[in-house]
Design a protein around this motif. Structure first.
Motif, PDB file in Angstrom:
ATOM      1  N   GLN A 223       0.821  -1.143  -0.111  1.00 51.78           N
ATOM      2  CA  GLN A 223      -0.222  -0.138  -0.063  1.00 51.78           C
ATOM      3  C   GLN A 223       0.656   1.131  -0.032  1.00 51.78           C
ATOM      4  N   GLU A 224       1.880   1.336   0.635  1.00 51.70           N
ATOM      5  CA  GLU A 224       2.672   2.615   0.745  1.00 51.70           C
ATOM      6  C   GLU A 224       3.841   2.885   0.017  1.00 51.70           C
ATOM      7  N   ASP A 225       4.065   3.888  -0.919  1.00 51.76           N
ATOM      8  CA  ASP A 225       4.765   4.222  -1.541  1.00 51.76           C
ATOM      9  C   ASP A 225       6.288   4.301  -1.169  1.00 51.76           C
ATOM     10  N   GLN A 226       6.186   4.539   0.155  1.00 51.83           N
ATOM     11  CA  GLN A 226       7.557   4.730   0.601  1.00 51.83           C
ATOM     12  C   GLN A 226       8.167   3.366   0.849  1.00 51.83           C
ATOM     13  N   VAL A 227       7.428   2.336   1.172  1.00 53.62           N
ATOM     14  CA  VAL A 227       7.873   0.841   1.539  1.00 53.62           C
ATOM     15  C   VAL A 227       8.220   0.253  -0.015  1.00 53.62           C
ATOM     16  N   ILE A 228       7.286   0.575  -1.140  1.00 56.52           N
ATOM     17  CA  ILE A 228       7.621   0.095  -2.251  1.00 56.52           C
ATOM     18  C   ILE A 228       8.866   0.534  -2.667  1.00 56.52           C
ATOM     19  N   ALA A 229       9.507   1.775  -2.396  1.00 62.27           N
ATOM     20  CA  ALA A 229      10.685   2.269  -2.759  1.00 62.27           C
ATOM     21  C   ALA A 229      11.672   1.581  -2.096  1.00 62.27           C
ATOM     22  N   GLY A 230      11.577   1.330  -0.550  1.00 60.05           N
ATOM     23  CA  GLY A 230      12.500   0.822   0.080  1.00 60.05           C
ATOM     24  C   GLY A 230      12.706  -0.871  -0.391  1.00 60.05           C
ATOM     25  N   LEU A 231      11.597  -1.525  -1.028  1.00 62.24           N
ATOM     26  CA  LEU A 231      11.865  -2.768  -1.455  1.00 62.24           C
ATOM     27  C   LEU A 231      12.774  -2.772  -2.966  1.00 62.24           C
ATOM     28  N   VAL A 232      12.328  -2.038  -3.660  1.00 62.51           N
ATOM     29  CA  VAL A 232      13.119  -1.739  -4.749  1.00 62.51           C
ATOM     30  C   VAL A 232      14.613  -1.232  -4.700  1.00 62.51           C
ATOM     31  N   ALA A 233      14.745  -0.549  -3.790  1.00 65.14           N
ATOM     32  CA  ALA A 233      16.086  -0.291  -3.355  1.00 65.14           C
ATOM     33  C   ALA A 233      17.180  -1.687  -2.701  1.00 65.14           C
ATOM     34  N   GLN A 234      16.176  -2.492  -2.456  1.00 68.20           N
ATOM     35  CA  GLN A 234      17.057  -3.863  -1.722  1.00 68.20           C
ATOM     36  C   GLN A 234      17.004  -5.071  -3.014  1.00 68.20           C
ATOM     37  N   GLY A 235      16.603  -4.510  -3.989  1.00 72.53           N
ATOM     38  CA  GLY A 235      16.326  -5.488  -5.273  1.00 72.53           C
ATOM     39  C   GLY A 235      15.239  -6.512  -5.271  1.00 72.53           C
ATOM     40  N   PHE A 236      14.147  -6.100  -4.853  1.00 71.54           N
ATOM     41  CA  PHE A 236      12.931  -6.931  -4.672  1.00 71.54           C
ATOM     42  C   PHE A 236      12.253  -6.911  -6.225  1.00 71.54           C
ATOM     43  N   GLY A 237      12.407  -5.893  -6.949  1.00 75.26           N
ATOM     44  CA  GLY A 237      11.818  -5.679  -8.233  1.00 75.26           C
ATOM     45  C   GLY A 237      11.820  -4.262  -8.780  1.00 75.26           C
ATOM     46  N   ILE A 238      11.098  -3.597  -9.564  1.00 72.77           N
ATOM     47  CA  ILE A 238      11.287  -2.149  -9.948  1.00 72.77           C
ATOM     48  C   ILE A 238       9.888  -1.966  -9.720  1.00 72.77           C
ATOM     49  N   ALA A 239       9.507  -0.523  -9.901  1.00 72.29           N
ATOM     50  CA  ALA A 239       8.221   0.039  -9.320  1.00 72.29           C
ATOM     51  C   ALA A 239       7.782   1.270 -10.229  1.00 72.29           C
ATOM     52  N   VAL A 240       6.672   1.507 -10.779  1.00 71.04           N
ATOM     53  CA  VAL A 240       6.048   2.871 -10.971  1.00 71.04           C
ATOM     54  C   VAL A 240       5.533   3.548  -9.800  1.00 71.04           C
ATOM     55  N   VAL A 241       6.119   4.512  -9.252  1.00 69.66           N
ATOM     56  CA  VAL A 241       5.724   5.278  -8.038  1.00 69.66           C
ATOM     57  C   VAL A 241       5.745   6.862  -8.330  1.00 69.66           C
ATOM     58  N   PRO A 242       4.956   7.681  -7.636  1.00 73.46           N
ATOM     59  CA  PRO A 242       5.034   9.042  -7.786  1.00 73.46           C
ATOM     60  C   PRO A 242       6.442   9.672  -7.417  1.00 73.46           C
ATOM     61  N   TYR A 243       6.910  10.391  -8.128  1.00 75.08           N
ATOM     62  CA  TYR A 243       8.117  11.335  -7.481  1.00 75.08           C
ATOM     63  C   TYR A 243       8.213  11.681  -6.064  1.00 75.08           C
ATOM     64  N   MET A 244       8.885  11.603  -5.404  1.00 78.87           N
ATOM     65  CA  MET A 244       9.129  12.152  -3.915  1.00 78.87           C
ATOM     66  C   MET A 244      10.624  12.318  -3.593  1.00 78.87           C
ATOM     67  N   GLU A 245      10.667  13.146  -2.831  1.00 76.23           N
ATOM     68  CA  GLU A 245      12.195  13.773  -2.417  1.00 76.23           C
ATOM     69  C   GLU A 245      13.114  12.387  -1.578  1.00 76.23           C
ATOM     70  N   GLU A 246      12.343  11.371  -1.019  1.00 76.27           N
ATOM     71  CA  GLU A 246      12.923  10.270  -0.368  1.00 76.27           C
ATOM     72  C   GLU A 246      13.621   9.433  -1.354  1.00 76.27           C
ATOM     73  N   LEU A 247      13.085   9.587  -2.452  1.00 76.49           N
ATOM     74  CA  LEU A 247      13.904   8.818  -3.535  1.00 76.49           C
ATOM     75  C   LEU A 247      15.526   8.936  -3.610  1.00 76.49           C
ATOM     76  N   LEU A 248      15.432  10.223  -3.675  1.00 78.01           N
ATOM     77  CA  LEU A 248      17.144  10.764  -3.804  1.00 78.01           C
ATOM     78  C   LEU A 248      17.980  10.207  -2.891  1.00 78.01           C
ATOM     79  N   ARG A 249      17.453   9.837  -1.576  1.00 75.06           N
ATOM     80  CA  ARG A 249      18.192   9.362  -0.535  1.00 75.06           C
ATOM     81  C   ARG A 249      18.309   7.768  -0.575  1.00 75.06           C
TER      82      ARG A 249
END
Length: 293
Positions: A223-249
């Protein structure tokens, strides 16, 4: 028994003199005497021992005075509270998506408080995803919410306030990580970390894939876009998400989607047929004025 009689009773108990009490109340002494006599008749007890124009409370009068004073204090507090509300003061119960808590909501709340700095106004903030937020609005847990729009919500007014681009994020060691733009069809061979059914973004991204006539390979639903981004960062897949500043970190590569292009819109949502207190009405108008999308 009426409110005037109770206030007359308290004033007479304080002054212990019919003439002084009548003068303080700005009424004729016979009117005061008549009101007290009516009150005693209704209660069936004598409230005052009378000696000429002076009076002292009886035992029953002292007992009744304690009840009346407490009741009038509660009533006066309620009247004062209503007066504050009518002047546009009070508390605003605000629900919103977490991603809007980084800048939009703090900026709006701060700007409104600054504009209304002569009034006593408080905010209560709550975060969740779109569907629970809208349900909370219907249950009157919130005065208004900021979220994405869901279809077939006929009782809710949605006013656009902000928008956000959708991007593709991939791990930095992914085959697509050397790209700056990508066609969505190029993402089909890879597993996707996808928004869950309850997320307001699910239908948006579903429509994005409908435009290319394909379905993604969904590996995980969150459900959460931030959790999705965290999973992508750890190699669980790719994702279409809204742009947010957290992605830069995070350890992800942000890639613009060249086709099909889509924006994520955010809305201020209120119930169409629900009365809004003056402070909420003013904040709603403030948001409309400052968020012209």
């Amino acid at each position: 028994m009426n409110l005037y009689q109770l206030r007359y009773f308290v004033t007479l108990a304080e002054t212990k003199h019919f003439g002084k009490a009548a003068e303080r109340l700005c009424i004729a002494q016979p009117s005061l005497s008549h009101a007290i006599a009516q009150l005693e008749a209704e209660l069936g007890v004598v409230l005052f021992e009378r000696k000429n124009r002076s009076s002292t409370l009886t035992k029953e009068g002292m007992q009744f005075l304690s009840y009346v004073e407490k009741s009038l204090e509660i009533l006066d507090n309620g009247i004062e509270t209503m007066a504050h509300i009518s002047r546009g003061e009070g508390c605003i119960e605000l629900g919103f998506l977490r991603t809007l808590g980084l800048s939009l909501i703090p900026e709006l709340a701060s700007g409104f408080l600054q504009e209304q700095r002569d009034k006593h106004i408080q905010f209560k903030f709550y975060t969740d995803v779109t569907q629970p937020l809208l349900q909370g609005l219907k249950d009157e847990k919130y005065d208004m919410v900021f979220c994405t729009q869901l279809e077939n919500e006929k009782t809710i007014e949605f006013i656009p306030v902000s928008k956000q681009d959708l991007v593709l994020i991939v791990p930095r060691n992914h085959p697509l990580a050397n790209r700056y733009t990508v066609d969505l069809t190029e993402t089909l061979p890879y597993p996707h970390v996808y928004f869950a059914e309850k997320s307001g973004l699910r239908i948006v991204i579903d429509r994005l894939f409908e435009k290319i006539g394909k379905r993604p390979n969904i590996a995980y639903e969150i459900q959460e876009d931030q959790v999705i981004a965290g999973l992508v960062a750890q190699g669980f897949g790719i994702a279409v998400v809204p742009y947010m500043e957290e992605l830069l970190r995070l350890n992800v590569k942000i890639i613009q989607i060249s086709y099909p292009y889509w924006e994520r819109n955010f809305y201020m949502a209120t119930l169409k047929d629900k009365y809004l207190p003056p402070v909420v009405q003013r904040f709603k108008q403030f948001v409309i004025t400052h968020c012209r999308v």
